[in-house]
Write a protein that holds these residues in place. Structure first.
Motif, PDB file in Angstrom:
ATOM      1  N   THR A 181       0.850  -1.186   0.000  1.00  0.00           N
ATOM      2  CA  THR A 181       0.000   0.000   0.000  1.00  0.00           C
ATOM      3  C   THR A 181       0.889   1.240   0.000  1.00  0.00           C
ATOM      4  OG1 THR A 181      -0.093   0.149   2.399  1.00  0.00           O
ATOM      5  CG2 THR A 181      -1.787  -1.223   1.310  1.00  0.00           C
ATOM      6  N   LEU A 182       0.315   2.347  -0.272  1.00  0.00           N
ATOM      7  CA  LEU A 182       1.049   3.611  -0.275  1.00  0.00           C
ATOM      8  C   LEU A 182       1.609   3.895   1.117  1.00  0.00           C
ATOM      9  CD1 LEU A 182       1.946   6.127  -1.763  1.00  0.00           C
ATOM     10  CD2 LEU A 182      -0.252   7.174  -1.209  1.00  0.00           C
ATOM     11  N   ALA A 183       0.854   3.598   2.158  1.00  0.00           N
ATOM     12  CA  ALA A 183       1.299   3.824   3.534  1.00  0.00           C
ATOM     13  C   ALA A 183       2.532   2.979   3.846  1.00  0.00           C
ATOM     14  CB  ALA A 183       0.178   3.519   4.514  1.00  0.00           C
ATOM     15  N   GLU A 184       2.545   1.739   3.396  1.00  0.00           N
ATOM     16  CA  GLU A 184       3.693   0.869   3.637  1.00  0.00           C
ATOM     17  C   GLU A 184       4.929   1.403   2.924  1.00  0.00           C
ATOM     18  OE1 GLU A 184       1.526  -3.483   4.135  1.00  0.00           O
ATOM     19  OE2 GLU A 184       1.955  -2.728   2.123  1.00  0.00           O
ATOM     20  N   LEU A 185       4.784   1.865   1.704  1.00  0.00           N
ATOM     21  CA  LEU A 185       5.912   2.429   0.962  1.00  0.00           C
ATOM     22  C   LEU A 185       6.458   3.679   1.641  1.00  0.00           C
ATOM     23  CD1 LEU A 185       4.715   1.968  -2.722  1.00  0.00           C
ATOM     24  CD2 LEU A 185       6.529   0.733  -1.539  1.00  0.00           C
ATOM     25  N   ILE A 186       5.582   4.524   2.154  1.00  0.00           N
ATOM     26  CA  ILE A 186       6.023   5.750   2.833  1.00  0.00           C
ATOM     27  C   ILE A 186       6.774   5.404   4.105  1.00  0.00           C
ATOM     28  CG2 ILE A 186       5.196   7.795   4.066  1.00  0.00           C
ATOM     29  CD1 ILE A 186       3.043   8.061   1.893  1.00  0.00           C
ATOM     30  N   VAL A 187       6.295   4.423   4.869  1.00  0.00           N
ATOM     31  CA  VAL A 187       6.974   4.013   6.104  1.00  0.00           C
ATOM     32  C   VAL A 187       8.361   3.475   5.782  1.00  0.00           C
ATOM     33  CG1 VAL A 187       6.936   2.296   7.966  1.00  0.00           C
ATOM     34  CG2 VAL A 187       4.878   3.604   7.452  1.00  0.00           C
ATOM     35  N   VAL A 188       8.478   2.642   4.761  1.00  0.00           N
ATOM     36  CA  VAL A 188       9.776   2.091   4.371  1.00  0.00           C
ATOM     37  C   VAL A 188      10.722   3.207   3.930  1.00  0.00           C
ATOM     38  CG1 VAL A 188      10.949   0.664   2.644  1.00  0.00           C
ATOM     39  CG2 VAL A 188       8.926  -0.212   3.824  1.00  0.00           C
ATOM     40  N   MET A 189      10.238   4.164   3.164  1.00  0.00           N
ATOM     41  CA  MET A 189      11.074   5.275   2.715  1.00  0.00           C
ATOM     42  C   MET A 189      11.542   6.118   3.894  1.00  0.00           C
ATOM     43  SD  MET A 189       9.210   6.252  -0.934  1.00  0.00           S
ATOM     44  CE  MET A 189       9.405   7.947  -0.643  1.00  0.00           C
ATOM     45  N   LEU A 190      10.665   6.348   4.878  1.00  0.00           N
ATOM     46  CA  LEU A 190      11.060   7.112   6.068  1.00  0.00           C
ATOM     47  C   LEU A 190      12.117   6.361   6.876  1.00  0.00           C
ATOM     48  CD1 LEU A 190       7.636   8.584   7.252  1.00  0.00           C
ATOM     49  CD2 LEU A 190       9.566   9.812   6.269  1.00  0.00           C
ATOM     50  N   LEU A 191      11.956   5.053   7.018  1.00  0.00           N
ATOM     51  CA  LEU A 191      12.946   4.260   7.740  1.00  0.00           C
ATOM     52  C   LEU A 191      14.299   4.268   7.020  1.00  0.00           C
ATOM     53  CD1 LEU A 191      10.832   1.193   8.938  1.00  0.00           C
ATOM     54  CD2 LEU A 191      11.790   3.030  10.336  1.00  0.00           C
ATOM     55  N   MET A 192      14.278   4.172   5.709  1.00  0.00           N
ATOM     56  CA  MET A 192      15.519   4.223   4.943  1.00  0.00           C
ATOM     57  C   MET A 192      16.185   5.598   5.069  1.00  0.00           C
ATOM     58  SD  MET A 192      14.513   2.004   1.550  1.00  0.00           S
ATOM     59  CE  MET A 192      15.971   2.498   0.683  1.00  0.00           C
ATOM     60  N   ALA A 193      15.398   6.650   5.066  1.00  0.00           N
ATOM     61  CA  ALA A 193      15.943   8.003   5.232  1.00  0.00           C
ATOM     62  C   ALA A 193      16.562   8.157   6.621  1.00  0.00           C
ATOM     63  CB  ALA A 193      14.858   9.040   5.003  1.00  0.00           C
ATOM     64  N   LEU A 194      15.919   7.612   7.654  1.00  0.00           N
ATOM     65  CA  LEU A 194      16.445   7.674   9.018  1.00  0.00           C
ATOM     66  C   LEU A 194      17.768   6.921   9.116  1.00  0.00           C
ATOM     67  CD1 LEU A 194      15.994   8.526  11.969  1.00  0.00           C
ATOM     68  CD2 LEU A 194      14.807   6.347  12.298  1.00  0.00           C
ATOM     69  N   VAL A 195      17.834   5.730   8.561  1.00  0.00           N
ATOM     70  CA  VAL A 195      19.075   4.949   8.576  1.00  0.00           C
ATOM     71  C   VAL A 195      20.167   5.691   7.816  1.00  0.00           C
ATOM     72  CG1 VAL A 195      20.144   2.817   7.727  1.00  0.00           C
ATOM     73  CG2 VAL A 195      17.954   2.714   8.927  1.00  0.00           C
ATOM     74  N   ALA A 196      19.862   6.274   6.677  1.00  0.00           N
ATOM     75  CA  ALA A 196      20.852   7.021   5.904  1.00  0.00           C
ATOM     76  C   ALA A 196      21.352   8.247   6.677  1.00  0.00           C
ATOM     77  CB  ALA A 196      20.259   7.439   4.559  1.00  0.00           C
ATOM     78  N   ALA A 197      20.450   8.939   7.363  1.00  0.00           N
ATOM     79  CA  ALA A 197      20.843  10.116   8.146  1.00  0.00           C
ATOM     80  C   ALA A 197      21.772   9.716   9.289  1.00  0.00           C
ATOM     81  CB  ALA A 197      19.609  10.834   8.677  1.00  0.00           C
ATOM     82  N   LEU A 198      21.457   8.642   9.986  1.00  0.00           N
ATOM     83  CA  LEU A 198      22.311   8.178  11.081  1.00  0.00           C
ATOM     84  C   LEU A 198      23.677   7.740  10.554  1.00  0.00           C
ATOM     85  CD1 LEU A 198      19.742   6.197  13.266  1.00  0.00           C
ATOM     86  CD2 LEU A 198      20.783   8.409  13.762  1.00  0.00           C
ATOM     87  N   ALA A 199      23.695   7.023   9.444  1.00  0.00           N
ATOM     88  CA  ALA A 199      24.963   6.577   8.868  1.00  0.00           C
ATOM     89  C   ALA A 199      25.811   7.768   8.436  1.00  0.00           C
ATOM     90  CB  ALA A 199      24.702   5.650   7.683  1.00  0.00           C
ATOM     91  N   THR A 200      25.180   8.784   7.865  1.00  0.00           N
ATOM     92  CA  THR A 200      25.898   9.982   7.444  1.00  0.00           C
ATOM     93  C   THR A 200      26.489  10.704   8.646  1.00  0.00           C
ATOM     94  OG1 THR A 200      24.440  10.225   5.537  1.00  0.00           O
ATOM     95  CG2 THR A 200      25.673  12.174   6.213  1.00  0.00           C
TER      96      THR A 200
END
Length: 166
Positions: free
Chosen positions: A20-39
């Motif tokens: 669903t669109l909600a699931e895709l948005i949650v996954v994208m937010l989690l990936m952005a959070l992981v990328a921000a922490l790694a950076t």
């Protein structure tokens, strides 16, 4: 036999497989959070590495300046610690030329007395301000203590001279 149109590995149109669109948005937010922490972690690591590199270079330059002073004192015919805080080391060489090492403003400067030329031996802020550059220890067989900072200091015995403090 009925076939439903499917899109990749997702759900069929009108079926129960897919995202669903909600699931895709949650996954994208989690990936952005992981990328921000790694950076952030990578940035801190690079910053610490840079600081260590600068400190290592500064220590190497201090060691080279101190070694130059040790060589000159060891081979001198006359050595004097001068200045109000013993911030000047005056050295007379065997060939009668004179040198002056002066600590001031966080910098160690070497000045040739004969022709008044000078060169900076240490980078800015590598010499302790208000500290003692040299100290004669006549009770210890004319031992000379040379110090650029609390961490960078040594002792040397002049071979051909006595150390004199005013």
């Amino acid at each position: 036999m009925t076939h439903k149109a499917s899109f990749g590995a997702g759900r069929a149109v009108g079926g129960s497989l897919g995202f669903t669109l909600a699931e895709l948005i949650v996954v994208m937010l989690l990936m952005a959070l992981v990328a921000a922490l790694a950076t952030r972690v990578l940035g801190q690591t690079l910053g610490m590495w840079s600081d260590v590199q600068e400190e290592t270079e500064e220590r190497a330059e201090q060691a080279a300046a101190l070694e130059r002073m040790v060589r000159e004192v060891r081979e001198a015919s006359e050595v004097k610690c001068q200045g109000t805080a013993n911030d000047t080391l005056w050295v007379k060489r065997q060939d009668d030329t004179s040198l002056e090492f002066k600590a001031g403003g966080g910098v160690l400067t070497l000045r040739w007395i004969s022709d008044s030329t000078s060169e900076q031996l240490s980078p800015e802020s590598s010499v302790a301000s208000g500290g003692t550059l040299c100290e004669c220890k006549p009770d210890s067989h004319h031992l000379v203590r040379l110090s650029l900072s609390e961490e960078v200091e040594t002792h040397v015995y002049p071979r051909n001279a006595e150390c004199v403090s005013p």
